[in-house]
Design an enzyme around this catalytic site. Structure first.
Site, PDB file in Angstrom:
ATOM      1  N   ARG A  88       8.895   4.603   8.784  1.00  0.00           N
ATOM      2  CA  ARG A  88       7.993   3.759   9.563  1.00  0.00           C
ATOM      3  C   ARG A  88       8.459   2.319   9.525  1.00  0.00           C
ATOM      4  O   ARG A  88       8.712   1.764   8.462  1.00  0.00           O
ATOM      5  CB  ARG A  88       6.559   3.854   9.000  1.00  0.00           C
ATOM      6  CG  ARG A  88       5.540   3.104   9.824  1.00  0.00           C
ATOM      7  CD  ARG A  88       4.140   3.253   9.272  1.00  0.00           C
ATOM      8  NE  ARG A  88       3.920   2.428   8.092  1.00  0.00           N
ATOM      9  CZ  ARG A  88       2.721   2.162   7.584  1.00  0.00           C
ATOM     10  NH1 ARG A  88       1.638   2.695   8.119  1.00  0.00           N
ATOM     11  NH2 ARG A  88       2.600   1.410   6.502  1.00  0.00           N
ATOM     12  N   ASP A 107       6.266   5.866  -3.932  1.00  0.00           N
ATOM     13  CA  ASP A 107       6.529   5.067  -5.129  1.00  0.00           C
ATOM     14  C   ASP A 107       5.819   5.648  -6.350  1.00  0.00           C
ATOM     15  O   ASP A 107       6.357   5.648  -7.458  1.00  0.00           O
ATOM     16  CB  ASP A 107       6.079   3.622  -4.912  1.00  0.00           C
ATOM     17  CG  ASP A 107       6.989   2.865  -3.957  1.00  0.00           C
ATOM     18  OD1 ASP A 107       8.063   3.394  -3.631  1.00  0.00           O
ATOM     19  OD2 ASP A 107       6.607   1.769  -3.517  1.00  0.00           O
ATOM     20  N   THR A 134       6.317  -2.860  13.356  1.00  0.00           N
ATOM     21  CA  THR A 134       5.729  -2.233  14.552  1.00  0.00           C
ATOM     22  C   THR A 134       4.851  -1.038  14.212  1.00  0.00           C
ATOM     23  O   THR A 134       4.075  -0.577  15.043  1.00  0.00           O
ATOM     24  CB  THR A 134       6.843  -1.758  15.500  1.00  0.00           C
ATOM     25  OG1 THR A 134       7.581  -0.701  14.865  1.00  0.00           O
ATOM     26  CG2 THR A 134       7.786  -2.904  15.841  1.00  0.00           C
TER      27      THR A 134
END
Length: 213
Positions: free
Chosen positions: A103, A206, A107
């Site tokens: 991603r 993460d 945007t």
């Protein structure tokens, strides 16, 4: 598009620990596997089966087996990999494909950077694994990718979803003549200005694997 929030105390219990910022990565990975197995139980209610008879020690019994072609499980890299073992625990004979999507944080649009999937998915049921249904762009792009290759039944399994992501997904898939179901452990409040789910659980990748870079 249909959305199913799995309302079960064990699902909520495990999700609560995943949300806790003090939960370490090994615990987070183990709980994700357990939670996905619970979600997969609900997500596979429509899995295609064929009738079969087996001989028990006493008599012949009617039953079912998975129909051909086998279901295809598609984790979206990288965080979707953390969900794969939990799903395969429930459906070990399924086949696995991989889809790498990223991603753009400015945007919020998704693009494909890697894939390992059959060219022809005609007649295939696909189970897409993506921990966070946030803006919806990544999941919508993944579903379009699969249906463009012929997949005719899509179920997405997400740990968390946001209302904005579900609305975006429904809008992006409007006119798609393929049944799509989203199965999630919770529908959270909203997205923040960075496109993260609130209250959420942070960045799933993460928290599963640590911050690489």
């Amino acid at each position: 598009m249909r959305t199913q929030v799995v309302d079960h105390p064990l699902v909520t219990h495990k999700l609560t620990t995943l949300r806790d910022e003090t939960t370490d990565s090994p615990t987070f990975r183990a709980l994700t596997e357990e939670l996905v197995a619970l979600l997969a139980y609900e997500a596979t209610r429509d899995v295609r089966v064929a009738p079969v008879q087996v001989q028990t020690p006493v008599a012949v019994a009617d039953g079912v087996r998975l129909a051909a072609p086998k279901p295809l499980v598609v984790p979206i890299l990288r965080a979707g990999l953390g969900m794969l073992d939990g799903f395969m625990r429930l459906l070990p004979t399924a086949e696995v494909g991989f889809l790498g999507m990223v991603r753009n944080e400015d945007t919020l649009e998704a693009s494909t950077y890697a894939e390992r999937l059959p060219e022809d998915l005609s007649g295939r049921q696909c189970y897409v694994l993506d921990p966070m249904l946030a803006t919806g762009g990544t999941l919508a792009a993944a579903i379009r990718f699969l249906t463009d290759r012929g997949a005719d039944h899509i179920t997405a399994i997400c740990l968390l979803a946001a209302p904005e992501g579900c609305e975006r997904l429904a809008a992006d898939l409007e006119g798609l003549d393929v049944p799509v179901t989203v199965v999630t452990a919770a529908m959270d409040e909203k997205l923040n200005e960075k496109g993260y789910i609130v209250p959420g659980l942070g960045d799933a990748g993460d928290r599963l694997y640590g911050v690489a870079g």
